[in-house]
Design a protein around this motif. Structure first.
Motif, PDB file in Angstrom:
ATOM      1  N   PRO A  20       7.541  28.241  48.689  1.00 54.75           N
ATOM      2  CA  PRO A  20       8.484  28.080  49.813  1.00 54.75           C
ATOM      3  C   PRO A  20       9.803  28.811  49.581  1.00 54.75           C
ATOM      4  CG  PRO A  20       7.437  25.990  49.301  1.00 54.75           C
ATOM      5  CD  PRO A  20       7.004  26.947  48.227  1.00 54.75           C
ATOM      6  N   LEU A  21      10.321  28.805  48.345  1.00 52.08           N
ATOM      7  CA  LEU A  21      11.556  29.521  48.043  1.00 52.08           C
ATOM      8  C   LEU A  21      11.391  31.018  48.282  1.00 52.08           C
ATOM      9  CD1 LEU A  21      14.424  29.788  46.899  1.00 52.08           C
ATOM     10  CD2 LEU A  21      13.398  29.900  44.604  1.00 52.08           C
ATOM     11  N   THR A  22      10.267  31.564  47.850  1.00 50.52           N
ATOM     12  CA  THR A  22      10.013  32.993  48.016  1.00 50.52           C
ATOM     13  C   THR A  22       9.975  33.362  49.499  1.00 50.52           C
ATOM     14  OG1 THR A  22       8.731  32.982  45.977  1.00 50.52           O
ATOM     15  CG2 THR A  22       8.467  34.885  47.423  1.00 50.52           C
ATOM     16  N   GLU A  23       9.358  32.527  50.306  1.00 51.16           N
ATOM     17  CA  GLU A  23       9.294  32.807  51.741  1.00 51.16           C
ATOM     18  C   GLU A  23      10.692  32.820  52.351  1.00 51.16           C
ATOM     19  OE1 GLU A  23       6.617  29.915  53.322  1.00 51.16           O
ATOM     20  OE2 GLU A  23       4.817  30.984  52.657  1.00 51.16           O
ATOM     21  N   ARG A  24      11.543  31.900  51.908  1.00 52.04           N
ATOM     22  CA  ARG A  24      12.934  31.896  52.396  1.00 52.04           C
ATOM     23  C   ARG A  24      13.650  33.180  51.997  1.00 52.04           C
ATOM     24  NH1 ARG A  24      16.137  26.161  52.212  1.00 52.04           N
ATOM     25  NH2 ARG A  24      14.513  24.808  53.067  1.00 52.04           N
ATOM     26  N   LEU A  25      13.431  33.610  50.745  1.00 51.33           N
ATOM     27  CA  LEU A  25      14.104  34.812  50.260  1.00 51.33           C
ATOM     28  C   LEU A  25      13.585  36.062  50.967  1.00 51.33           C
ATOM     29  CD1 LEU A  25      14.256  33.953  46.455  1.00 51.33           C
ATOM     30  CD2 LEU A  25      16.174  34.059  48.053  1.00 51.33           C
ATOM     31  N   ILE A  26      12.289  36.095  51.259  1.00 49.80           N
ATOM     32  CA  ILE A  26      11.730  37.235  52.000  1.00 49.80           C
ATOM     33  C   ILE A  26      12.379  37.334  53.373  1.00 49.80           C
ATOM     34  CG2 ILE A  26       9.642  38.112  53.120  1.00 49.80           C
ATOM     35  CD1 ILE A  26       8.049  36.989  50.741  1.00 49.80           C
ATOM     36  N   ASP A  38      10.752  44.560  48.661  1.00 44.30           N
ATOM     37  CA  ASP A  38       9.886  45.266  47.732  1.00 44.30           C
ATOM     38  C   ASP A  38       8.966  44.259  47.034  1.00 44.30           C
ATOM     39  OD1 ASP A  38       9.523  46.255  44.702  1.00 44.30           O
ATOM     40  OD2 ASP A  38       9.640  47.994  46.038  1.00 44.30           O
ATOM     41  N   GLN A  39       7.722  44.671  46.788  1.00 47.29           N
ATOM     42  CA  GLN A  39       6.764  43.757  46.166  1.00 47.29           C
ATOM     43  C   GLN A  39       7.224  43.311  44.786  1.00 47.29           C
ATOM     44  OE1 GLN A  39       4.037  42.182  47.422  1.00 47.29           O
ATOM     45  NE2 GLN A  39       4.892  43.027  49.318  1.00 47.29           N
ATOM     46  N   ARG A  40       7.964  44.179  44.093  1.00 41.73           N
ATOM     47  CA  ARG A  40       8.479  43.804  42.775  1.00 41.73           C
ATOM     48  C   ARG A  40       9.494  42.675  42.899  1.00 41.73           C
ATOM     49  NH1 ARG A  40      10.476  48.866  40.088  1.00 41.73           N
ATOM     50  NH2 ARG A  40       8.310  49.445  40.480  1.00 41.73           N
ATOM     51  N   ASP A  41      10.345  42.740  43.952  1.00 45.19           N
ATOM     52  CA  ASP A  41      11.305  41.662  44.179  1.00 45.19           C
ATOM     53  C   ASP A  41      10.579  40.362  44.517  1.00 45.19           C
ATOM     54  OD1 ASP A  41      13.562  43.223  43.722  1.00 45.19           O
ATOM     55  OD2 ASP A  41      13.655  43.888  45.808  1.00 45.19           O
ATOM     56  N   VAL A  42       9.576  40.470  45.395  1.00 47.56           N
ATOM     57  CA  VAL A  42       8.824  39.274  45.799  1.00 47.56           C
ATOM     58  C   VAL A  42       8.163  38.624  44.587  1.00 47.56           C
ATOM     59  CG1 VAL A  42       6.869  38.434  47.161  1.00 47.56           C
ATOM     60  CG2 VAL A  42       8.442  40.120  48.139  1.00 47.56           C
ATOM     61  N   ALA A  43       7.584  39.453  43.726  1.00 49.45           N
ATOM     62  CA  ALA A  43       6.933  38.914  42.531  1.00 49.45           C
ATOM     63  C   ALA A  43       7.949  38.232  41.610  1.00 49.45           C
ATOM     64  CB  ALA A  43       6.210  40.032  41.790  1.00 49.45           C
ATOM     65  N   SER A  44       9.146  38.817  41.503  1.00 51.65           N
ATOM     66  CA  SER A  44      10.187  38.216  40.660  1.00 51.65           C
ATOM     67  C   SER A  44      10.612  36.872  41.219  1.00 51.65           C
ATOM     68  CB  SER A  44      11.383  39.161  40.559  1.00 51.65           C
ATOM     69  OG  SER A  44      12.423  38.569  39.822  1.00 51.65           O
ATOM     70  N   TRP A  45      10.827  36.820  42.539  1.00 50.20           N
ATOM     71  CA  TRP A  45      11.230  35.548  43.147  1.00 50.20           C
ATOM     72  C   TRP A  45      10.141  34.486  42.949  1.00 50.20           C
ATOM     73  CZ3 TRP A  45      12.482  38.529  48.254  1.00 50.20           C
ATOM     74  CH2 TRP A  45      13.667  39.265  48.066  1.00 50.20           C
ATOM     75  N   ASN A  46       8.904  34.918  43.092  1.00 50.77           N
ATOM     76  CA  ASN A  46       7.793  33.967  43.051  1.00 50.77           C
ATOM     77  C   ASN A  46       7.476  33.509  41.628  1.00 50.77           C
ATOM     78  OD1 ASN A  46       6.057  32.857  45.212  1.00 50.77           O
ATOM     79  ND2 ASN A  46       4.373  33.557  43.918  1.00 50.77           N
ATOM     80  N   ASN A  47       7.654  34.400  40.667  1.00 51.29           N
ATOM     81  CA  ASN A  47       7.197  34.109  39.302  1.00 51.29           C
ATOM     82  C   ASN A  47       8.323  33.867  38.298  1.00 51.29           C
ATOM     83  OD1 ASN A  47       4.543  34.612  40.221  1.00 51.29           O
ATOM     84  ND2 ASN A  47       4.770  36.807  39.829  1.00 51.29           N
ATOM     85  N   SER A  48       9.494  34.451  38.531  1.00 47.24           N
ATOM     86  CA  SER A  48      10.555  34.381  37.523  1.00 47.24           C
ATOM     87  C   SER A  48      11.549  33.256  37.774  1.00 47.24           C
ATOM     88  CB  SER A  48      11.295  35.713  37.451  1.00 47.24           C
ATOM     89  OG  SER A  48      10.424  36.758  37.080  1.00 47.24           O
ATOM     90  N   ILE A  49      11.984  33.103  39.027  1.00 49.87           N
ATOM     91  CA  ILE A  49      12.978  32.066  39.317  1.00 49.87           C
ATOM     92  C   ILE A  49      12.475  30.672  38.914  1.00 49.87           C
ATOM     93  CG2 ILE A  49      14.287  30.929  41.150  1.00 49.87           C
ATOM     94  CD1 ILE A  49      14.541  33.583  42.552  1.00 49.87           C
ATOM     95  N   PRO A  50      11.195  30.333  39.175  1.00 43.55           N
ATOM     96  CA  PRO A  50      10.733  28.995  38.757  1.00 43.55           C
ATOM     97  C   PRO A  50      10.876  28.737  37.257  1.00 43.55           C
ATOM     98  CG  PRO A  50       9.192  29.947  40.326  1.00 43.55           C
ATOM     99  CD  PRO A  50      10.167  31.034  39.976  1.00 43.55           C
TER     100      PRO A  50
END
Length: 681
Positions: A20-26, A38-50
């Protein structure tokens, strides 16, 4: 949000590939930038922030506030996360800047230990993550006075949460500091101890609010950097590709410069200092390419300044009269009593023009920094060149390549503004390689102008037809303010109001009016639109009382009284930028076209082809429209063109009252950047 609030948004859902956080950031990214994340940003939000959120929750730091993608003032760079809270015991504000990397392997460039391959597969080295976060923290300290009140407030870390120590071992060779520590998957326990040492189990809302609302110091301009030539720690704070380029070049100079008799310093190479038999390497040429505000002149001046501090003499050359003379004037202005003559001689030696190297002996200059290299001419021959020195067939760039042991060119492929200016990266690269040199081209992708708005830079290029896309409606991004004025008089009043508030502000125009010599001690009002009349800036060969010389128009406060042309504005920047589009750029049949018959530029003689004139005029407006640091106001003389600008630009100028004072002209509908609202609201 607090770590507790974010904790609820980093729980995976079966029906979605993203948290849900990643969707908000997108969604937020699309709304701010106008493009898909960018897919790299999306992956970072989805995998790194948690990873960070979970670490905070595991440590009982639920109330620590987490800010995501925190903009660095005046740039398009951002810190991945800034954690905001209170220090244990003291309760004072505490901040931790976190740069997140998903990499599993990394290697260091053997030529430059701060340039690393992080395994992205694009063949481009990036700035070492520790040095990256160190520079980000230092930049924040430079421009946010709030953080300078207590230097222990801010700490920085690079977190490679997927990497094992052994797989990124080379990264640990770079010295760490309070503004840059490296942690990996093997170090997560140590990272948690950092969190508990920096934060108490208390609310971070106050610290987060203070950081968000902190006053931003104004961006240092090119001339500010030049004035800080002799100050250790002065100059601009180089970031990302700028810093990699700077470091790569200085390390090359350390290895290639001859032994000077000193055992320490920037250029000492112990392996080769006493080896006269070592064969010389091929001459290496550096080409740094970037758009307006990408830091080209910052890198040039930092190189020049650093070499001076190390006791080395480098020459900074340019094709811009205003730029060169301004740098000379700044240096002469530092002279003590009785030193003016010596300073003047030194200034002429250190700051030179491209056409002054025709008879320079080969390799007689250690380092030649060629700024504004897009203004390179086909040849150095001009009307005052003695007959015996004329050589129309010898490229000017060849003279520069020959004169220096290490030539460095900084340019923008879209800023050549005269028919005989040929400086592009491709042209210089081919010429250097044909001369037997090795060439390294480095792209500077950041921006330190227009509030760090990459969207604005792209919008200007689309407007002028400098890329494949058609003009699009400006979508405010909270960084750059863009407005249309109803009249030149309204533009002038607005620009003068900004100057009265303490901002730097200027008006420029396309070269669509004659440029007269002064009438005695008075400038002629050549630029006239209806009843509105104003003079151009002073011609280079003239001087007029109460008006700056043409070279100083952009930097002397009296310059606001004249209209600048592209030749005096190029290279410089000011907070507020007014641009009058003349009848040489017209909107017709659904696109912007060039009408060369409206131009009064003497460079466009009849023998100059239409394609060259169109390129120069579009590039000239590209220069004029990208001088603003905070905001730009435009007005078009042609009614159809002005109406199209109204359609493309939603921002306007309005008349508002403040607390019973006289009404003031203010920006309306342009989504002003927060820094402007706080400073002038």
């Amino acid at each position: 949000m607090s770590a507790a609030e974010l904790g609820q948004l980093v729980v995976a859902r079966a029906e979605s590939a993203h948290l849900p956080l990643t969707e908000r950031l997108i969604d937020g990214h699309s709304g701010v930038t106008g493009r898909t994340a960018d897919q790299r940003d999306v992956a970072s939000w989805n995998n790194s922030i948690p990873v960070v959120v979970k670490a905070l929750l595991d440590c009982g730091l639920d109330a620590v506030e987490v800010q995501v993608e925190v903009d660095l003032p005046h740039t398009n760079s951002a810190v991945d996360l800034v954690l905001c809270g209170q220090r244990p015991v003291t309760g004072t504000a505490s901040y931790l800047a976190v740069e997140l990397k998903q990499v599993r392997h990394a290697s260091v460039d053997p030529r430059c230990p701060i340039a690393v391959d992080l395994g992205f597969g694009n063949g481009k080295n990036k700035l070492h993550p520790v040095r990256q976060i160190q520079r980000y923290c230092e930049y924040m300290m430079r421009y946010l006075p709030h953080l300078r009140e207590d230097e222990d407030q801010l700490m920085g870390v690079a977190l490679l949460h997927n990497a094992r120590d052994a797989d990124v071992a080379a990264l640990f060779d770079l010295p760490e500091s309070d503004h840059g520590f490296l942690y990996t998957l093997d170090d997560l326990d140590r990272f948690r101890r950092v969190l508990t040492s920096r934060f108490a189990a208390a609310s971070g809302k106050r610290a987060a609010h203070a950081l968000s609302e902190a006053r931003r110091d104004p961006l240092l301009k090119v001339t500010d950097v030049a004035r800080q030539r002799s100050i250790t720690g002065g100059g601009l704070m180089l970031l990302d590709e700028q810093y990699v380029a700077f470091d790569r070049i200085t390390r090359h100079l350390e290895k290639t410069a001859p032994f000077t008799g000193y055992d320490v310093g920037l250029f000492y190479d112990p392996a080769g200092a006493h080896d006269p038999g070592r064969p010389p390497d091929r001459k290496r040429v550096y080409i740094l390419r970037g758009g307006p505000g990408s830091g080209k002149s910052a890198v040039a001046l930092e190189l020049h300044r650093e070499l001076g501090l190390q006791g080395r003499e480098a020459v900074l050359a340019s094709g811009s009269h205003a730029y060169t003379e301004t740098l000379r004037e700044i240096m002469i202005g530092t002279a003590r009593h009785g030193q003016v003559s010596a300073k003047r001689s030194a200034a002429r030696r250190l700051y030179r023009y491209f056409n002054s190297f025709a008879d320079t002996p080969p390799n007689s200059i250690d380092v030649l920094i060629c700024d504004e290299a897009h203004r390179m001419r086909r040849s150095s021959t001009h009307r005052w060149t003695p007959k015996e020195l004329r050589d129309d067939d010898r490229p000017q760039a060849t003279e520069l390549l020959r004169a220096a042991k290490v030539p460095i060119f900084l340019l923008d492929d879209h800023q050549s503004i005269r028919p005989d200016e040929v400086g592009t990266a491709e042209y210089l690269k081919n010429l250097a390689e044909d001369s037997g040199c090795s060439v390294e081209v480095i792209d500077l992708e950041g921006t330190f102008r227009a509030g760090g708005s990459k969207r604005y830079q792209n919008w200007v290029q689309q407007l002028l037809g400098l890329n494949v896309s058609d003009p699009v409606v400006w979508r405010p991004d909270g960084r750059m303010t863009l407005m249309v004025a109803d009249s030149p008089d309204q533009m002038e009043q607005f620009i003068r109001d900004r100057a009265h508030e303490g901002a730097t502000a200027r008006i420029t125009a396309g070269f669509c009016w004659p440029w007269s010599n002064p009438d005695g001690e008075r400038l002629v009002d050549d630029v006239h639109i209806g009843d509105w009349r104003r003079p151009w800036n002073v011609k280079p060969q003239h001087s007029v009382p109460n008006a700056p010389k043409s070279d100083l128009w952009s930097t002397d406060h009296r310059g606001i009284g004249q209209i600048g042309c592209v030749y005096t504005a190029q290279t410089f920047e000011y907070d507020w930028n007014g641009v009058i589009i003349g009848r040489d750029l017209l909107f017709r049949d659904g696109e912007f076209t060039v009408d060369r018959t409206a131009s009064h530029d003497p460079a466009f003689r009849d023998q100059v082809g239409d394609a060259i004139v169109k390129r120069c005029i579009r590039n000239a407006y590209h220069v004029l429209l990208t001088r603003g640091v905070v905001g730009t106001v435009v007005y078009a003389v042609d009614p159809a063109t002005h109406n199209e600008l109204r359609r493309l630009i939603p921002g306007t100028i309005g008349l508002q009252h403040y607390d019973g004072d006289q009404p003031k002209l203010t920006a309306e509908g342009a989504h002003l950047p927060p820094a402007y609202n706080r400073r002038h609201g």
